[in-house]
Design an enzyme around this catalytic site. Structure first.
Site, PDB file in Angstrom:
ATOM      1  N   ASP A  73       1.865 -15.454 -14.498  1.00 54.58           N
ATOM      2  CA  ASP A  73       1.471 -15.418 -13.102  1.00 54.58           C
ATOM      3  C   ASP A  73       0.660 -14.147 -12.910  1.00 54.58           C
ATOM      4  O   ASP A  73       1.024 -13.093 -13.433  1.00 54.58           O
ATOM      5  CB  ASP A  73       2.715 -15.407 -12.209  1.00 54.58           C
ATOM      6  CG  ASP A  73       2.371 -15.702 -10.757  1.00 54.58           C
ATOM      7  OD1 ASP A  73       1.456 -16.518 -10.511  1.00 54.58           O
ATOM      8  OD2 ASP A  73       3.005 -15.107  -9.862  1.00 54.58           O
ATOM      9  N   GLY A 153     -11.932 -17.254 -10.142  1.00 55.71           N
ATOM     10  CA  GLY A 153     -11.136 -16.626  -9.088  1.00 55.71           C
ATOM     11  C   GLY A 153     -11.785 -15.373  -8.521  1.00 55.71           C
ATOM     12  O   GLY A 153     -12.941 -15.386  -8.103  1.00 55.71           O
ATOM     13  N   HIS A 178      -6.010  -7.298 -17.401  1.00 54.48           N
ATOM     14  CA  HIS A 178      -4.573  -7.421 -17.140  1.00 54.48           C
ATOM     15  C   HIS A 178      -3.947  -8.502 -18.030  1.00 54.48           C
ATOM     16  O   HIS A 178      -2.924  -8.300 -18.667  1.00 54.48           O
ATOM     17  CB  HIS A 178      -4.371  -7.771 -15.668  1.00 54.48           C
ATOM     18  CG  HIS A 178      -5.276  -8.886 -15.191  1.00 54.48           C
ATOM     19  ND1 HIS A 178      -6.640  -8.849 -15.377  1.00 54.48           N
ATOM     20  CD2 HIS A 178      -5.035 -10.083 -14.607  1.00 54.48           C
ATOM     21  CE1 HIS A 178      -7.190  -9.958 -14.902  1.00 54.48           C
ATOM     22  NE2 HIS A 178      -6.235 -10.727 -14.440  1.00 54.48           N
ATOM     23  N   ARG A 179      -4.605  -9.681 -18.083  1.00 60.24           N
ATOM     24  CA  ARG A 179      -4.057 -10.806 -18.867  1.00 60.24           C
ATOM     25  C   ARG A 179      -3.981 -10.443 -20.353  1.00 60.24           C
ATOM     26  O   ARG A 179      -2.987 -10.698 -21.018  1.00 60.24           O
ATOM     27  CB  ARG A 179      -4.944 -12.040 -18.678  1.00 60.24           C
ATOM     28  CG  ARG A 179      -4.555 -13.245 -19.545  1.00 60.24           C
ATOM     29  CD  ARG A 179      -5.151 -14.545 -19.032  1.00 60.24           C
ATOM     30  NE  ARG A 179      -4.757 -14.786 -17.665  1.00 60.24           N
ATOM     31  CZ  ARG A 179      -5.541 -14.585 -16.602  1.00 60.24           C
ATOM     32  NH1 ARG A 179      -6.782 -14.214 -16.764  1.00 60.24           N
ATOM     33  NH2 ARG A 179      -5.084 -14.773 -15.385  1.00 60.24           N
TER      34      ARG A 179
END
Ligand code: ITT
Length: 191
Positions: A73, A153, A178-179
């Site tokens: 998430d 996004g 981040h991912r």
């Protein structure tokens, strides 16, 4: 060369799959990512760690996933907006999009535009084991305008060292995102 280990990635977002597969291939750790396009409930909880943990527990108890699996998430946390949209990132993106975020930020200058992208990965080894969590963040700022056509996004408004994520190739984004930071921690854990 040893045989490859299959890990299932459950997500409805094909962009995430593209990034994760590119990363897994480039790290050559003998991991094969198998994508499953399943939806699962996301509770509206305090932080993305809590959200992803609850979802992973739901999946391992209610859905028959045979292989080790992970979900993730992600959220955009804008400092001047007290962390908004944060855990509401998907909903807010659908409702107001990048244009809406830029409007909310219209009077914010310099440091006030700071933002953090955060990913929490939850990995489940088997149906009877609690998920293990890995978190990754990227610190950047909200761009003055929409820039770039890559990514997905919020990428066209998230600026990292002078470029938005949408102006980067998948490899470039993977080197700082981040991912990728959360997923590399999972790869380290697996090897
Ligand atoms: P799954 O839950 O099925 O994995 P999703 O697209 O709903 O897919 P998230 O809830 O994690 O994924 O995403 C929340 C929102 O943040 C959503 O609008 C995404 O488009 C956006 N987002 C997530 N990661 C992003 C990234 O790396 N760059 C730009 N936007 C991102």
């Amino acid at each position: 060369m040893g045989s490859k280990r299959e890990i299932v990635f459950i997500t409805t977002n094909s962009h995430k799959v593209k990034e994760i597969k590119a990363l897994a291939d480039s790290e050559s750790r003998n991991i094969t990512i198998v994508h499953r396009n399943y939806e699962y409930p996301e509770l509206q909880l305090e932080g993305i760690e809590e959200v992803v943990k609850a979802s992973a527990n739901y999946i391992r108890k209610k859905m028959a996933i045979k292989n080790p699996f992970f979900i993730e998430d992600s959220g955009l946390f804008i400092h001047a907006l007290y962390g908004f949209p944060g855990t509401f990132s998907a909903f807010v993106f659908k409702k107001i999009g990048n244009e809406g975020i830029l409007k909310l930020m219209a009077d914010k200058k310099g440091e006030e535009r700071k933002a953090t992208f955060k990913t929490a990965v939850a990995f489940c080894e088997s149906q009877n084991k609690e998920p293990v969590l890995f978190v990754g963040t990227a610190q950047g700022k909200i761009a003055e305008e929409i820039c770039g056509s890559g990514g997905f996004g919020y990428d066209p408004i998230f600026e990292f060292e002078g470029k938005t994520f949408a102006e980067m190739s998948t490899e470039e984004k993977n080197s700082v995102s981040h991912r990728s930071r959360a997923f590399r921690k999972l790869l380290d854990y697996l090897s």
